[in-house]
Design an enzyme around this catalytic site. Structure first.
Site, short mmCIF file in Angstrom:
data_model
loop_
_atom_site.label_atom_id
_atom_site.label_comp_id
_atom_site.label_asym_id
_atom_site.label_seq_id
_atom_site.Cartn_x
_atom_site.Cartn_y
_atom_site.Cartn_z
N THR A 2 -6.12 -9.84 0.58
CA THR A 2 -6.19 -9.81 2.16
C THR A 2 -7.52 -9.51 2.67
O THR A 2 -8.52 -9.11 2.06
CB THR A 2 -5.43 -8.13 2.25
OG1 THR A 2 -4.26 -8.51 1.41
CG2 THR A 2 -5.16 -7.98 3.80
N SER A 8 -0.28 -11.31 5.36
CA SER A 8 0.74 -12.30 4.81
C SER A 8 0.45 -13.65 4.97
O SER A 8 0.73 -14.46 4.00
CB SER A 8 1.84 -11.99 6.14
OG SER A 8 2.18 -10.56 6.05
N GLU A 290 2.23 -6.11 -1.37
CA GLU A 290 2.82 -6.85 -2.25
C GLU A 290 3.97 -7.88 -1.48
O GLU A 290 4.77 -8.49 -2.14
CB GLU A 290 3.63 -6.30 -3.32
CG GLU A 290 2.82 -5.31 -4.16
CD GLU A 290 1.81 -6.11 -5.44
OE1 GLU A 290 2.03 -7.27 -5.48
OE2 GLU A 290 1.07 -5.56 -5.71
N ASP A 292 5.07 -8.44 2.81
CA ASP A 292 5.85 -7.67 4.06
C ASP A 292 7.35 -8.01 3.96
O ASP A 292 7.55 -9.12 3.84
CB ASP A 292 4.99 -8.10 5.37
CG ASP A 292 5.83 -7.66 6.42
OD1 ASP A 292 5.89 -6.48 7.12
OD2 ASP A 292 6.78 -8.36 6.90
C1 LIG Z 1 -2.44 0.86 1.04
C2 LIG Z 1 -2.31 -0.48 0.76
C3 LIG Z 1 -2.90 -1.32 -0.28
C4 LIG Z 1 -3.39 -2.59 -0.41
N1 LIG Z 1 -3.66 -3.09 -1.56
C5 LIG Z 1 -4.08 -4.40 -1.48
C6 LIG Z 1 -4.80 -4.93 -2.53
O1 LIG Z 1 -5.20 -4.34 -3.55
N2 LIG Z 1 -5.15 -6.23 -2.51
C7 LIG Z 1 -4.96 -7.09 -1.38
O2 LIG Z 1 -5.14 -8.29 -1.13
N3 LIG Z 1 -4.13 -6.66 -0.35
C8 LIG Z 1 -3.66 -5.19 -0.30
N4 LIG Z 1 -2.92 -4.84 0.85
C9 LIG Z 1 -2.68 -5.62 1.95
C10 LIG Z 1 -1.26 -5.69 2.02
O3 LIG Z 1 -0.91 -6.60 1.01
C11 LIG Z 1 -0.96 -6.43 3.28
O4 LIG Z 1 -1.13 -5.42 4.51
C12 LIG Z 1 0.58 -7.17 3.42
O5 LIG Z 1 0.36 -8.13 2.69
C13 LIG Z 1 0.97 -7.34 4.85
O6 LIG Z 1 -0.18 -8.16 5.50
P1 LIG Z 1 -0.68 -7.79 6.79
O7 LIG Z 1 -1.14 -6.39 6.69
O8 LIG Z 1 -1.63 -9.02 7.26
O9 LIG Z 1 0.36 -7.75 7.84
P2 LIG Z 1 0.98 -8.65 9.10
O10 LIG Z 1 1.22 -10.15 8.49
O11 LIG Z 1 0.00 -8.60 10.09
O12 LIG Z 1 2.20 -8.04 9.57
C14 LIG Z 1 2.23 -7.24 10.74
C15 LIG Z 1 3.71 -7.45 11.23
O13 LIG Z 1 4.05 -8.80 11.85
C16 LIG Z 1 5.15 -9.12 11.13
N5 LIG Z 1 5.12 -10.49 10.79
C17 LIG Z 1 4.07 -11.22 10.28
N6 LIG Z 1 4.47 -12.44 9.98
C18 LIG Z 1 5.71 -12.69 10.43
C19 LIG Z 1 6.43 -13.57 10.33
N7 LIG Z 1 6.10 -15.02 9.84
N8 LIG Z 1 7.69 -13.43 10.73
C20 LIG Z 1 8.22 -12.41 11.37
N9 LIG Z 1 7.46 -11.40 11.34
C21 LIG Z 1 6.10 -11.40 10.88
C22 LIG Z 1 5.37 -8.08 9.77
O14 LIG Z 1 6.81 -8.12 9.69
C23 LIG Z 1 4.77 -6.82 10.34
O15 LIG Z 1 5.80 -6.19 11.08
C24 LIG Z 1 -2.86 -3.48 0.81
C25 LIG Z 1 -2.40 -2.69 1.90
C26 LIG Z 1 -2.29 -1.24 1.92
C27 LIG Z 1 -1.94 -0.67 3.26
#
Ligand SMILES: Cc1cc2nc3c(=O)[nH]c(=O)nc-3n(C[C@H](O)[C@H](O)[C@H](O)COP(=O)(O)OP(=O)(O)OC[C@H]3O[C@@H](n4cnc5c(N)ncnc54)[C@H](O)[C@@H]3O)c2cc1C
Length: 507
Positions: A2, A8, A290, A292
């Protein structure tokens, strides 16, 4: 993986790993603020190495640099001797989170950090000493899918872990509801709160779901082990969709259930020591990391559509989807008016009726989604068309996962050799099935799959089954066998709940 700007959408990652032929190294770089690695587990305090997902860039004399897409690289972060960040590596702590503060999540920036060529994890794509790229997989899309496919294990773990949380929460809430008494008929002992129909409606279907999810995730784990053992393409495809679907469905259900359990335990549910708050905070992120949930469910829907297309092209369906072949036929034929009116308990508790209802719904949602997408794609292109149908597609994915869960539950009932155990499991399985049908009764009525008299009978039976399960609720939560030292919540212990609770605050 990330970054600040992309989670995502992994294909949007911007960190680069540029091959330097002169030194036989990759140069890892964070090109801008948005490419800062974010949320990286253990990076803030303890991590010595990171697996960094970065775009592999090959300098090529003719056409500038060639971007080979996202690959994984091992990058040392800290000195093995002093633990200080290595030159070119900047590390920050992402700060306090809503929960899971036992793990430090860090943000990382790389400033031209050099690593040996060997540090490329080269299972799906490699670079030779001469800087020539090779891959056993034919297309960049296949490579990308295979690289991300390695994340499946985390989803399997989260689905199973979430069922554990659900069992713990249900145990605490149900044990407490069997202890707690409020109000009652005149001149009679007060009523145990689990005897209130409303309390049963909140907690007993949840108990049935805990059992349902237990068997479904057990199946997922078995399939995952089989996938690791055989590396069979069909099993891989099956496990990918199944893990994405179950992880999403189960974690979303558990997250909602934690709030229901808190409320179901009244004021004492709000005491930190009774754990609903910390379980809720720690578990909440299971819906996001892992993968969303909303994004993962779309992968399930996409896979269903692929299978649907395959079916019409005469191809074989993977194991978990086989039911679609038959149910598509049922859906396409008219529903039988005699069956839509049948409302006897024997019929409603027949697994064939229940499975047909679940499969019919999925088949219908699939067929209509495929038609809508075909039409809308012609008008708006595939991305827009998908978005126009998004809620429909999410419902389809959930419907499919509910169907798989029911199938696995019915199989588990069938397998059980102990007579009492089998009858209890059957009770729970019927409740799981009928409760889900009742939750979606509008859909079934709209399609005339269920006549009004049948809908009423389903509702009555759900309430009756809740009552029957309540009578064996103690045994059913005890069967989870969660030791007191793990459960810890005083109101959820097997005995002496009030006195343990009083002791904790110093009496
Ligand atoms: C405590 C914690 C530990 C983590 N550990 C790790 C780690 O060790 N290594 C690592 O790499 N990552 C890690 N992560 C990151 C995590 O994997 C990501 O936060 C997660 O994959 C979601 O991605 P995002 O935050 O970009 O959410 P976004 O993709 O920005 O999502 C935000 C919102 O938009 C919606 N959305 C996004 N795309 C779409 C779509 N195509 N259609 C409809 N709705 C959509 C989602 O449903 C969500 O409600 C961690 C996160 C946290 C909070």
């Amino acid at each position: 993986m990330t970054e600040l700007h992309h989670g995502s959408n992994v294909q949007g990652l911007q960190t680069t790993a540029t091959f330097d032929r002169d030194t036989d190294e990759f140069v890892i770089n964070t090109p801008n603020e948005g490419a800062t690695k974010w949320w990286i587990g253990n990076a803030a305090v303890h991590g010595k190495f990171a697996t960094v997902f970065a775009r592999l860039i090959l300098p090529s004399s003719s056409s500038g640099n060639a971007d080979m897409g996202v690959h994984a690289f091992i990058v040392p972060l800290r000195s093995m001797q002093t633990h200080a960040p290595l030159p070119g590596v900047e590390i920050r702590d992402c700060g306090y989170k809503v929960g899971l503060n036992g793990v430090d999540n860090g943000a990382l920036r790389f400033h031209n950090v050099r690593i040996p060529r060997d540090n490329l994890l080269n299972k799906f794509g490699d670079v030779s000493r001469e800087g020539v790229y090779s891959s056993p997989l034919p297309t960049p899309n296949k490579r990308f899918a295979a690289t991300l496919g390695e994340l499946v294990g985390g989803r399997v773990g989260l689905a199973a872990g979430s069922v554990g949380v659900l069992k713990a929460a249900a145990t605490i809430a149900i044990r407490y509801s069997l202890l707690r008494q409020q109000f009652g008929p005149p001149n009679k002992p007060e009523t145990v709160i689990l005897d209130y129909q409303s309390q049963q409606g909140r907690l007993i279907p949840m108990l049935a779901s805990s059992y349902a999810f237990h068997f479904a995730t057990e199946y997922l784990v078995d399939r995952y082990v089989e996938m690791k053992r055989t590396r069979d393409d069909e099993v891989i495809a099956d496990v990918h969709a199944l893990s994405a679907g179950l992880k999403s469905y189960v974690t979303a259900y558990t997250a909602k259930s934690l709030s229901i359990c808190r409320e179901a335990c009244g004021g004492h549910g709000y005491a930190a020591v009774n754990r609903f708050g910390s379980l809720r905070n720690d578990h909440d992120i299971f819906q996001t990391f892992e993968g969303d949930n909303t994004v993962l469910l779309q992968q399930v829907a996409a896979d269903l559509l692929k299978q649907f297309k395959k079916k019409f092209e005469g191809g074989a369906l993977t194991v978990t989807w086989k039911y679609l072949r038959d149910s598509m036929g049922t859906y396409l034929s008219q529903t039988n008016p005699v069956v839509t009116h049948r409302d006897g308990e024997g019929h409603l508790r027949d697994p064939n009726f229940q499975l047909d209802a679940f499969r019919y719904r999925t088949a219908r949602l699939l067929q209509t989604a495929a038609l809508r997408l075909r039409k809308l794609t012609k008008q708006h292109g595939s991305f827009e068309a998908w978005n126009y149908c998004l809620n429909h597609l999410l419902t389809l994915a959930e419907s499919h996962i509910e169907t798989v869960i029911l199938e696995k539950f019915i199989e588990a009932v069938h397998r059980c050799e102990d007579k009492t155990g089998k009858s209890h499991l059957k009770l729970l399985c019927d409740l799981y099935a009928l409760d889900r049908i009742w939750n979606d009764i509008g859909t079934y009525r709209n399609q005339d799959y269920v006549a009004p008299n049948k809908a009423k009978a389903i509702h009555r039976l759900v309430e009756q089954l809740c009552h029957e399960v309540r009578l064996v609720a103690t045994e059913l939560v005890d069967a989870f066998k969660i030791p007191d030292y793990i459960l810890r919540a005083p109101i959820g212990l097997k005995s002496k709940q009030y006195s343990e609770y009083s002791q904790i605050i110093g009496f």
